[in-house]
Write an enzyme that holds these catalytic residues in place. Structure first.
Site, PDB file in Angstrom:
ATOM      1  N   TYR A  25     -44.846  67.540  63.325  1.00 41.12           N
ATOM      2  CA  TYR A  25     -45.980  66.656  63.652  1.00 41.12           C
ATOM      3  C   TYR A  25     -45.527  65.529  64.577  1.00 41.12           C
ATOM      4  O   TYR A  25     -44.442  64.960  64.412  1.00 41.12           O
ATOM      5  CB  TYR A  25     -46.593  66.038  62.381  1.00 41.12           C
ATOM      6  N   ASP A  51     -41.604  73.681  60.311  1.00 38.68           N
ATOM      7  CA  ASP A  51     -42.907  73.455  59.703  1.00 38.68           C
ATOM      8  C   ASP A  51     -43.898  72.998  60.768  1.00 38.68           C
ATOM      9  O   ASP A  51     -43.722  71.937  61.371  1.00 38.68           O
ATOM     10  CB  ASP A  51     -42.804  72.399  58.594  1.00 38.68           C
ATOM     11  N   TYR A  56     -51.534  70.035  64.513  1.00 34.04           N
ATOM     12  CA  TYR A  56     -50.564  69.291  65.319  1.00 34.04           C
ATOM     13  C   TYR A  56     -50.745  69.549  66.819  1.00 34.04           C
ATOM     14  O   TYR A  56     -50.193  68.816  67.639  1.00 34.04           O
ATOM     15  CB  TYR A  56     -49.136  69.643  64.917  1.00 34.04           C
ATOM     16  N   LYS A  85     -50.443  76.330  59.059  1.00 35.32           N
ATOM     17  CA  LYS A  85     -51.402  75.772  58.099  1.00 35.32           C
ATOM     18  C   LYS A  85     -52.843  76.061  58.534  1.00 35.32           C
ATOM     19  O   LYS A  85     -53.191  75.914  59.708  1.00 35.32           O
ATOM     20  CB  LYS A  85     -51.200  74.264  57.957  1.00 35.32           C
ATOM     21  N   HIS A 118     -54.078  73.786  54.373  1.00 34.19           N
ATOM     22  CA  HIS A 118     -53.570  72.448  54.700  1.00 34.19           C
ATOM     23  C   HIS A 118     -54.097  71.379  53.745  1.00 34.19           C
ATOM     24  O   HIS A 118     -53.350  70.487  53.331  1.00 34.19           O
ATOM     25  CB  HIS A 118     -53.958  72.106  56.146  1.00 34.19           C
ATOM     26  N   GLY A 221     -40.745  58.610  54.645  1.00 40.21           N
ATOM     27  CA  GLY A 221     -41.672  57.485  54.709  1.00 40.21           C
ATOM     28  C   GLY A 221     -42.834  57.780  55.625  1.00 40.21           C
ATOM     29  O   GLY A 221     -43.157  58.931  55.910  1.00 40.21           O
ATOM     30  N   SER A 222     -43.432  56.731  56.122  1.00 43.02           N
ATOM     31  CA  SER A 222     -44.710  56.822  56.817  1.00 43.02           C
ATOM     32  C   SER A 222     -44.561  57.095  58.298  1.00 43.02           C
ATOM     33  O   SER A 222     -43.663  56.586  58.960  1.00 43.02           O
ATOM     34  CB  SER A 222     -45.469  55.512  56.629  1.00 43.02           C
ATOM     35  N   PHE A 273     -37.799  63.617  66.340  1.00 41.55           N
ATOM     36  CA  PHE A 273     -37.672  64.197  67.674  1.00 41.55           C
ATOM     37  C   PHE A 273     -36.472  63.596  68.403  1.00 41.55           C
ATOM     38  O   PHE A 273     -36.299  63.803  69.598  1.00 41.55           O
ATOM     39  CB  PHE A 273     -38.953  63.962  68.490  1.00 41.55           C
ATOM     40  N   GLU A 275     -32.490  63.478  68.963  1.00 38.59           N
ATOM     41  CA  GLU A 275     -31.381  64.423  68.784  1.00 38.59           C
ATOM     42  C   GLU A 275     -30.360  63.926  67.759  1.00 38.59           C
ATOM     43  O   GLU A 275     -29.934  64.681  66.874  1.00 38.59           O
ATOM     44  CB  GLU A 275     -30.693  64.684  70.127  1.00 38.59           C
ATOM     45  N   ASN A 281     -29.821  64.499  60.027  1.00 37.49           N
ATOM     46  CA  ASN A 281     -30.658  65.016  58.943  1.00 37.49           C
ATOM     47  C   ASN A 281     -30.175  66.364  58.427  1.00 37.49           C
ATOM     48  O   ASN A 281     -30.461  66.738  57.284  1.00 37.49           O
ATOM     49  CB  ASN A 281     -32.116  65.138  59.402  1.00 37.49           C
TER      50      ASN A 281
END
Length: 324
Positions: A25, A51, A56, A85, A118, A221-222, A273, A275, A281
């Site tokens: 997203y 995902d 999106y 979704k 979704h 988080g948001s 997004f 690198e 992560n």
């Protein structure tokens, strides 16, 4: 072929899902090409779980990235696990397969690995995906989600998708599907907002009891730039407890959060997004949190929801009115 250390868990239909995935997203202000670039980077780093969603509006670009990495020999199609979704305007049974086929066309793939409903809220077909308060008053649709689920089952039988599941369902809505007469396939997963400020412990326990995997979105988080989030909420990555644990392990707070979810049996999505962050992560398989760490993170739960979708609140199937 690039190495992948991603662990997999087996779903209730026998198929496997990588425990760590890339969320794709992005706000509408972000160029769609960024989704393509980030997906390529993620696959090169070792991510195998991607995902995505019709909502999106970047499945074409994400599909281009997946096919490019297959073409250059980095991965095979079988290595990649893609989630799509079903959006709220396609809940009517006759619209489910055409919606999935549209996703396949955008991706230019023969099948996807997981297709999920979704949201449990249904809207009338033909309305805009991005909703305003003005048009929400008249777009609710009275669709029985059990009928939607039957159409999802037919998509699986047709070989268009390997596994089917749901997203943003509460316990009561999950039970409605599980208790449906003639149920052929249980949902393999329930993808929900889940992070240390909303650890979803009760829903997680219920899902485990039914052999349904909980998949965590907004795990870090948001998305503050999104119109459906609470802009006043505290920033999860700045929490001092997470910071202290991260320092102890010489890791980032994001890595600690992702590791926490994996250790409690949650499949976790990480959206970035950038690198450097995508690489960071993925580096969550090289350390382990202690029982004390896990308890400390459990202790910062606030039942705080970032993704509130106020626009949906008047819908009869709005899922967040129940405790879990």
């Amino acid at each position: 072929m690039a190495p992948s250390r991603t662990l997999k868990v087996t779903m209730n239909d026998g198929n496997t899902i990588p425990v760590l995935g890339l969320g794709t997203y992005a706000p509408r202000s972000v160029p769609k090409s960024e989704g393509e670039r980030a997906t390529k980077v993620a696959i090169e780093v070792g991510f195998r779980h991607i995902d995505g969603a019709f909502l999106y509006e970047n499945e074409k670009e994400v599909g281009q990235a997946i096919r490019a990495k297959i073409a250059d020999g980095t991965v095979t199609r079988e290595d990649i696990f893609y989630t799509g979704k079903l959006w709220n305007t396609f809940h009517r049974p006759e619209l489910v397969r055409p919606s999935l086929e549209e996703t396949l066309k955008s991706l230019q793939l023969d099948y996807i690995d997981l297709y999920i409903i979704h949201w449990p809220v249904s809207f009338k077909p033909g309305k805009k995906m991005f909703l305003t308060d003005e048009n929400l008053k008249f777009i609710s649709d009275t669709v029985d989600l059990r009928d939607t689920w039957e159409a999802m089952e037919k998509c699986k039988d047709a070989g268009l998708v390997k596994s089917i599941g749901v997203s943003n369902f509460n316990r009561r809505q999950l039970e409605m599907i599980l208790n449906k007469p003639g149920l052929k396939y249980k949902p393999v997963c329930n993808q929900v907002e889940c992070h240390p400020y909303l650890n979803q412990s009760k829903l997680l326990e219920f899902c485990k009891s039914k052999d349904i995997i909980l998949v965590a979105y907004s795990s870090l988080g948001s998305h503050r730039e999104a119109e459906w989030t609470d802009q006043k909420s505290p920033i999860l990555l700045e929490d001092p407890v997470l910071g202290a644990i991260a320092k102890k392990h010489n890791r980032t707070p994001a890595q600690v959060i992702l590791r926490y979810q994996i250790q409690r049996g949650v499949v976790v999505l990480a959206k970035s997004f950038t690198e450097k962050r995508i690489k960071e992560n993925f580096e969550v398989f090289e350390f382990q949190l202690t029982l004390e760490d896990m308890k400390d993170i459990d202790g910062i739960n606030k039942n705080l929801r970032y993704v509130i979708f106020d626009q949906f609140k008047e819908h009869p199937n709005y899922p967040f009115k129940d405790e879990y």
